[in-house]
Scaffold this motif. Sequence first.
Motif, PDB file in Angstrom:
ATOM      1  N   GLN A 130       0.830  -1.199   0.000  1.00 38.59           N
ATOM      2  CA  GLN A 130       0.000   0.000   0.000  1.00 38.59           C
ATOM      3  C   GLN A 130       0.870   1.256   0.000  1.00 38.59           C
ATOM      4  OE1 GLN A 130      -3.189   0.117   2.900  1.00 38.59           O
ATOM      5  NE2 GLN A 130      -3.234  -2.120   3.049  1.00 38.59           N
ATOM      6  N   ARG A 131       0.552   2.173  -0.885  1.00 34.44           N
ATOM      7  CA  ARG A 131       1.336   3.397  -0.996  1.00 34.44           C
ATOM      8  C   ARG A 131       1.348   4.179   0.304  1.00 34.44           C
ATOM      9  NH1 ARG A 131      -0.191   8.483  -1.422  1.00 34.44           N
ATOM     10  NH2 ARG A 131      -2.353   7.874  -1.753  1.00 34.44           N
ATOM     11  N   ARG A 132       0.195   4.282   0.963  1.00 38.97           N
ATOM     12  CA  ARG A 132       0.128   5.085   2.171  1.00 38.97           C
ATOM     13  C   ARG A 132       0.974   4.469   3.298  1.00 38.97           C
ATOM     14  NH1 ARG A 132      -3.587   8.848   2.819  1.00 38.97           N
ATOM     15  NH2 ARG A 132      -5.180   7.719   1.634  1.00 38.97           N
ATOM     16  N   PHE A 133       0.928   3.144   3.418  1.00 38.70           N
ATOM     17  CA  PHE A 133       1.718   2.502   4.468  1.00 38.70           C
ATOM     18  C   PHE A 133       3.212   2.670   4.199  1.00 38.70           C
ATOM     19  CE2 PHE A 133       3.889  -1.034   6.537  1.00 38.70           C
ATOM     20  CZ  PHE A 133       3.381  -0.938   7.822  1.00 38.70           C
ATOM     21  N   ALA A 160       4.591   5.139   2.619  1.00 38.46           N
ATOM     22  CA  ALA A 160       4.922   6.539   2.894  1.00 38.46           C
ATOM     23  C   ALA A 160       5.012   6.791   4.398  1.00 38.46           C
ATOM     24  CB  ALA A 160       3.879   7.457   2.262  1.00 38.46           C
ATOM     25  N   VAL A 161       4.087   6.209   5.160  1.00 37.33           N
ATOM     26  CA  VAL A 161       4.136   6.336   6.620  1.00 37.33           C
ATOM     27  C   VAL A 161       5.409   5.699   7.158  1.00 37.33           C
ATOM     28  CG1 VAL A 161       3.045   5.613   8.774  1.00 37.33           C
ATOM     29  CG2 VAL A 161       1.644   6.516   6.927  1.00 37.33           C
ATOM     30  N   SER A 162       5.777   4.537   6.625  1.00 33.35           N
ATOM     31  CA  SER A 162       6.989   3.844   7.072  1.00 33.35           C
ATOM     32  C   SER A 162       8.237   4.661   6.754  1.00 33.35           C
ATOM     33  CB  SER A 162       7.084   2.463   6.413  1.00 33.35           C
ATOM     34  OG  SER A 162       5.993   1.647   6.787  1.00 33.35           O
ATOM     35  N   LEU A 163       8.273   5.257   5.568  1.00 32.47           N
ATOM     36  CA  LEU A 163       9.420   6.101   5.212  1.00 32.47           C
ATOM     37  C   LEU A 163       9.498   7.316   6.130  1.00 32.47           C
ATOM     38  CD1 LEU A 163      11.802   6.743   3.387  1.00 32.47           C
ATOM     39  CD2 LEU A 163      10.198   7.818   1.769  1.00 32.47           C
ATOM     40  N   THR A 164       8.342   7.885   6.466  1.00 36.37           N
ATOM     41  CA  THR A 164       8.313   9.011   7.403  1.00 36.37           C
ATOM     42  C   THR A 164       8.846   8.596   8.766  1.00 36.37           C
ATOM     43  OG1 THR A 164       6.360   9.887   6.262  1.00 36.37           O
ATOM     44  CG2 THR A 164       6.858  10.794   8.429  1.00 36.37           C
ATOM     45  N   LEU A 165       8.416   7.438   9.238  1.00 38.22           N
ATOM     46  CA  LEU A 165       8.881   6.927  10.530  1.00 38.22           C
ATOM     47  C   LEU A 165      10.379   6.637  10.494  1.00 38.22           C
ATOM     48  CD1 LEU A 165       8.215   5.956  13.386  1.00 38.22           C
ATOM     49  CD2 LEU A 165       7.636   3.725  12.415  1.00 38.22           C
ATOM     50  N   LEU A 166      10.869   6.102   9.375  1.00 40.31           N
ATOM     51  CA  LEU A 166      12.299   5.829   9.236  1.00 40.31           C
ATOM     52  C   LEU A 166      13.098   7.128   9.278  1.00 40.31           C
ATOM     53  CD1 LEU A 166      14.558   3.780   8.682  1.00 40.31           C
ATOM     54  CD2 LEU A 166      14.142   4.126   6.231  1.00 40.31           C
ATOM     55  N   ALA A 167      12.608   8.153   8.588  1.00 38.06           N
ATOM     56  CA  ALA A 167      13.295   9.443   8.606  1.00 38.06           C
ATOM     57  C   ALA A 167      13.282  10.049   9.997  1.00 38.06           C
ATOM     58  CB  ALA A 167      12.637  10.395   7.601  1.00 38.06           C
ATOM     59  N   PHE A 168      12.135   9.938  10.684  1.00 40.96           N
ATOM     60  CA  PHE A 168      12.024  10.495  12.035  1.00 40.96           C
ATOM     61  C   PHE A 168      12.989   9.817  12.992  1.00 40.96           C
ATOM     62  CE2 PHE A 168      10.327  10.224  16.314  1.00 40.96           C
ATOM     63  CZ  PHE A 168      10.065  11.553  16.611  1.00 40.96           C
ATOM     64  N   SER A 222       7.827  12.630   2.440  1.00 44.97           N
ATOM     65  CA  SER A 222       7.058  11.396   2.592  1.00 44.97           C
ATOM     66  C   SER A 222       5.756  11.642   3.356  1.00 44.97           C
ATOM     67  CB  SER A 222       7.901  10.331   3.303  1.00 44.97           C
ATOM     68  OG  SER A 222       8.328  10.771   4.576  1.00 44.97           O
ATOM     69  N   THR A 223       5.741  12.650   4.234  1.00 44.76           N
ATOM     70  CA  THR A 223       4.507  13.021   4.929  1.00 44.76           C
ATOM     71  C   THR A 223       3.460  13.524   3.945  1.00 44.76           C
ATOM     72  OG1 THR A 223       5.509  13.520   7.072  1.00 44.76           O
ATOM     73  CG2 THR A 223       3.511  14.720   6.517  1.00 44.76           C
ATOM     74  N   LEU A 224       3.886  14.372   3.013  1.00 39.70           N
ATOM     75  CA  LEU A 224       2.946  14.894   2.013  1.00 39.70           C
ATOM     76  C   LEU A 224       2.338  13.759   1.185  1.00 39.70           C
ATOM     77  CD1 LEU A 224       4.874  18.067   0.760  1.00 39.70           C
ATOM     78  CD2 LEU A 224       3.054  17.918   2.480  1.00 39.70           C
ATOM     79  N   ILE A 225       3.156  12.728   0.912  1.00 41.28           N
ATOM     80  CA  ILE A 225       2.639  11.570   0.181  1.00 41.28           C
ATOM     81  C   ILE A 225       1.667  10.780   1.062  1.00 41.28           C
ATOM     82  CG2 ILE A 225       3.275   9.409  -0.947  1.00 41.28           C
ATOM     83  CD1 ILE A 225       5.968  10.704  -1.622  1.00 41.28           C
TER      84      ILE A 225
END
Length: 413
Positions: free
Chosen positions: A202-205, A207-215, A385-388
């Motif tokens: 899923q694209r949203r998951f 993107a959320v995972s990439l955001t969490l990885l960056a954080f 990644s948040t915007l995505i």
Amino acid sequence: MRRWSAVIVLGLTIFMTTVDMSIVTLALPAMGQTFRQTDEAMSAVLLSYLIPSTLLLIPSGLVVTRWQPLPTFLGAIGGFAGASVLCALAPSFELLLIGRALQGAIGALLGTQGLPVVEAVIKPQERGRAMGILGAMGPLGAITGPGIGGLLLSTWGWPVLFLINVPASLLAASLALYGLRRVTLSTTSVNGLDQMRSLLGQRRFLAVSLTLLAFSSASGALSYLLPFALQDIHHLNSALAGLTLLVPSLGMAVMGPLSGYLVDRCGVRLLMPVGWTVTLLGLLTLLLVIATPTSIFNLDWRLLLIGLGNSVAYIPLLTLLMSVGPRSALGSASALSGVTRQLGFTCGPLLVSVLWAWQITASSAERMRNGVLLLIGLVLVGFISTLIAVRGLSASQLSVPDSATEPTSSEQL
């Protein structure tokens, strides 16, 4: 009221495990003297917890939604207390490591239980506040841990640092008997590995995972970089440096509950980009002073701004994570997010180390500036990644349409 008792129980376990990690780190020299081990060997005390707690996240996520929450929690918290007693009374270094490994294995189960239980007992419009409470417990534990540990260590010695987990576990178990009673989780016949594959598709998951990885990478990198800057550039003594290092956690702990309230009122689409923007501003102001000596206050307000921004970004991220995929897949989502978070905390310091090794001839000031620039880059990745991740959500939407239903607990909340 019972649903918030469940949230408090889960928050207490996060607080307890975070405090345990921080005070054990503080006690490593004393334990090394007891068991006649070198400083290098004592790193095994940390690794023996971290390795199983990371490796067992995926298996824990596969089974956590298939077991009833109350007996699972009681068994896990009882096992954690027992492992803590083993660590405190260990007659040898090897048994201490076994006790720590048991703590880490049980910690993986406790960590993956949080999201499914919160989803089961909390209404969709209250998710932000629940995540705000849980998100504040980790930083709060990081702040209070060194103080609690230092007092106990100086008064009674290092074994009591483990024994303190026993009354804390009893308190958590007592609250669980009230808060988790009659709570059931959504189950499915779908294989857990298939759930994980579905989420990763899923694209949203993603993107959320990439955001969490960056954080988590940025958080880990900042925690690694700051001690060098505070001692090599700003020449702070150990006590002042330690207090300064706690300032970002203080910002997250203070802002966590308020951030959760704002998520429920304003939605993740607004809050997440705002949080990253505040964090970015904090890092840009830190870049101006990181390479030259300045006052503690001049450093602290910038670090506090970073912590506040982190909280405003992180709490909506957790809330959005609960809305990606069906309820029955929350155990899998929790496990995958846990692995992502651990990977980030590992990659952040590694990236700083690689950057510094590549610039081995650079001055300390130049290396610190480049380190902060790396942090800014990670934050920008998180922002994009948040915007995505929030694309397609309405301005006030907290969850995707197919999950905005009432709690499925057998208890009417």
